[in-house]
Design a protein around this motif. Structure first.
Motif, PDB file in Angstrom:
ATOM      1  N   ASN A 196      -1.863  -0.346  -4.227  1.00 34.55           N
ATOM      2  CA  ASN A 196      -3.391  -0.871  -3.270  1.00 34.55           C
ATOM      3  C   ASN A 196      -3.695  -1.669  -4.353  1.00 34.55           C
ATOM      4  O   ASN A 196      -4.666  -3.024  -3.506  1.00 34.55           O
ATOM      5  CB  ASN A 196      -4.170   0.953  -3.967  1.00 34.55           C
ATOM      6  CG  ASN A 196      -3.036   1.290  -3.196  1.00 34.55           C
ATOM      7  OD1 ASN A 196      -3.201   2.118  -2.566  1.00 34.55           O
ATOM      8  ND2 ASN A 196      -2.782   2.361  -3.958  1.00 34.55           N
ATOM      9  N   ALA A 228      -6.075   1.661   1.814  1.00 33.79           N
ATOM     10  CA  ALA A 228      -5.195   1.306  -0.223  1.00 33.79           C
ATOM     11  C   ALA A 228      -7.031   1.137  -0.365  1.00 33.79           C
ATOM     12  O   ALA A 228      -7.048   1.750  -2.151  1.00 33.79           O
ATOM     13  CB  ALA A 228      -5.073  -0.540   0.071  1.00 33.79           C
ATOM     14  N   ASN A 281      -5.666  -0.526   7.723  1.00 36.66           N
ATOM     15  CA  ASN A 281      -4.947  -0.613   6.336  1.00 36.66           C
ATOM     16  C   ASN A 281      -5.364  -0.324   5.175  1.00 36.66           C
ATOM     17  O   ASN A 281      -4.704  -0.271   3.758  1.00 36.66           O
ATOM     18  CB  ASN A 281      -3.372  -1.700   6.426  1.00 36.66           C
ATOM     19  CG  ASN A 281      -2.265  -1.468   7.305  1.00 36.66           C
ATOM     20  OD1 ASN A 281      -2.615  -0.297   7.455  1.00 36.66           O
ATOM     21  ND2 ASN A 281      -1.920  -2.430   7.971  1.00 36.66           N
ATOM     22  N   ALA A 293      -2.294  -4.993  -2.396  1.00 34.76           N
ATOM     23  CA  ALA A 293      -2.710  -4.713  -0.020  1.00 34.76           C
ATOM     24  C   ALA A 293      -3.921  -5.710  -0.258  1.00 34.76           C
ATOM     25  O   ALA A 293      -4.817  -5.601   0.304  1.00 34.76           O
ATOM     26  CB  ALA A 293      -2.033  -3.307  -0.417  1.00 34.76           C
ATOM     27  N   GLU A 342      -7.503   3.979  -3.897  1.00 31.79           N
ATOM     28  CA  GLU A 342      -7.492   3.505  -5.170  1.00 31.79           C
ATOM     29  C   GLU A 342      -9.050   4.348  -5.496  1.00 31.79           C
ATOM     30  O   GLU A 342      -9.706   4.244  -6.682  1.00 31.79           O
ATOM     31  CB  GLU A 342      -8.259   1.448  -5.183  1.00 31.79           C
ATOM     32  CG  GLU A 342      -6.851   0.661  -5.293  1.00 31.79           C
ATOM     33  CD  GLU A 342      -6.767   0.792  -6.776  1.00 31.79           C
ATOM     34  OE1 GLU A 342      -6.798   0.111  -7.947  1.00 31.79           O
ATOM     35  OE2 GLU A 342      -4.753   1.165  -6.675  1.00 31.79           O
ATOM     36  N   SER A 381       2.337   2.311  -3.205  1.00 38.08           N
ATOM     37  CA  SER A 381       0.902   2.471  -4.013  1.00 38.08           C
ATOM     38  C   SER A 381       0.670   1.342  -4.927  1.00 38.08           C
ATOM     39  O   SER A 381      -0.335   1.056  -5.961  1.00 38.08           O
ATOM     40  CB  SER A 381       1.483   3.503  -5.093  1.00 38.08           C
ATOM     41  OG  SER A 381       1.470   4.869  -4.437  1.00 38.08           O
ATOM     42  N   GLN A 389       0.737  -0.610   0.002  1.00 38.38           N
ATOM     43  CA  GLN A 389       0.257   0.257  -0.231  1.00 38.38           C
ATOM     44  C   GLN A 389       0.990   1.213  -0.130  1.00 38.38           C
ATOM     45  O   GLN A 389       0.783   1.793  -0.782  1.00 38.38           O
ATOM     46  CB  GLN A 389      -0.830   0.826   1.248  1.00 38.38           C
ATOM     47  CG  GLN A 389      -2.008   0.987   1.155  1.00 38.38           C
ATOM     48  CD  GLN A 389      -1.635   2.459   1.858  1.00 38.38           C
ATOM     49  OE1 GLN A 389      -0.821   2.088   3.072  1.00 38.38           O
ATOM     50  NE2 GLN A 389      -2.315   3.294   1.252  1.00 38.38           N
TER      51      GLN A 389
END
Length: 109
Positions: free
Chosen positions: A42, A69, A65, A45, A73, A40, A37
């Motif tokens: 995401n 993420a 978390n 993640a 997005e 980037s 994350q």
């Protein structure tokens, strides 16, 4: 950040092998997803963090978390649900003073 990207690249073979062998280490997977994350990555993640939440629903930090993420997005509504769950669990554990302001702000969407 470049450090997070380097960490995720270094951990990826171990994480992939663990998952393919049916091994589950919640701390390692959560940390790996956090590095993804932060780099980037995401979508990757989110996939890992949803697995952590599925297998360890009391892993409170995983909700923060995954929310971050998903937020990154662009799905603010979905992220808001995870922020609310994170806040709820933190309240149950009497850690409300440790909740980052962004979690409160973003939970309102």
């Amino acid at each position: 950040t470049s450090g997070a990207l380097e960490a995720s690249i270094a951990l990826e073979p171990y994480v992939s092998e663990s998952i393919s062998n049916g091994l589950y280490y919640e701390e390692i997977l959560n940390d790996y997803a956090f590095f993804l994350q932060q780099a980037s990555l995401n979508k990757d993640a989110v996939n890992i963090l949803k697995l952590v939440i599925e297998k360890s629903p009391l892993r409170t930090v995983a909700y923060l978390n995954v929310a971050d993420a998903i937020w990154d997005e662009g799905d603010k509504k979905a992220a808001s649900r995870y922020y609310k769950q994170y806040i709820s669990q933190m309240r149950k554990n009497n850690h409300i003073d440790k909740i980052p302001k962004r979690a409160f702000d973003r939970s309102l969407y």
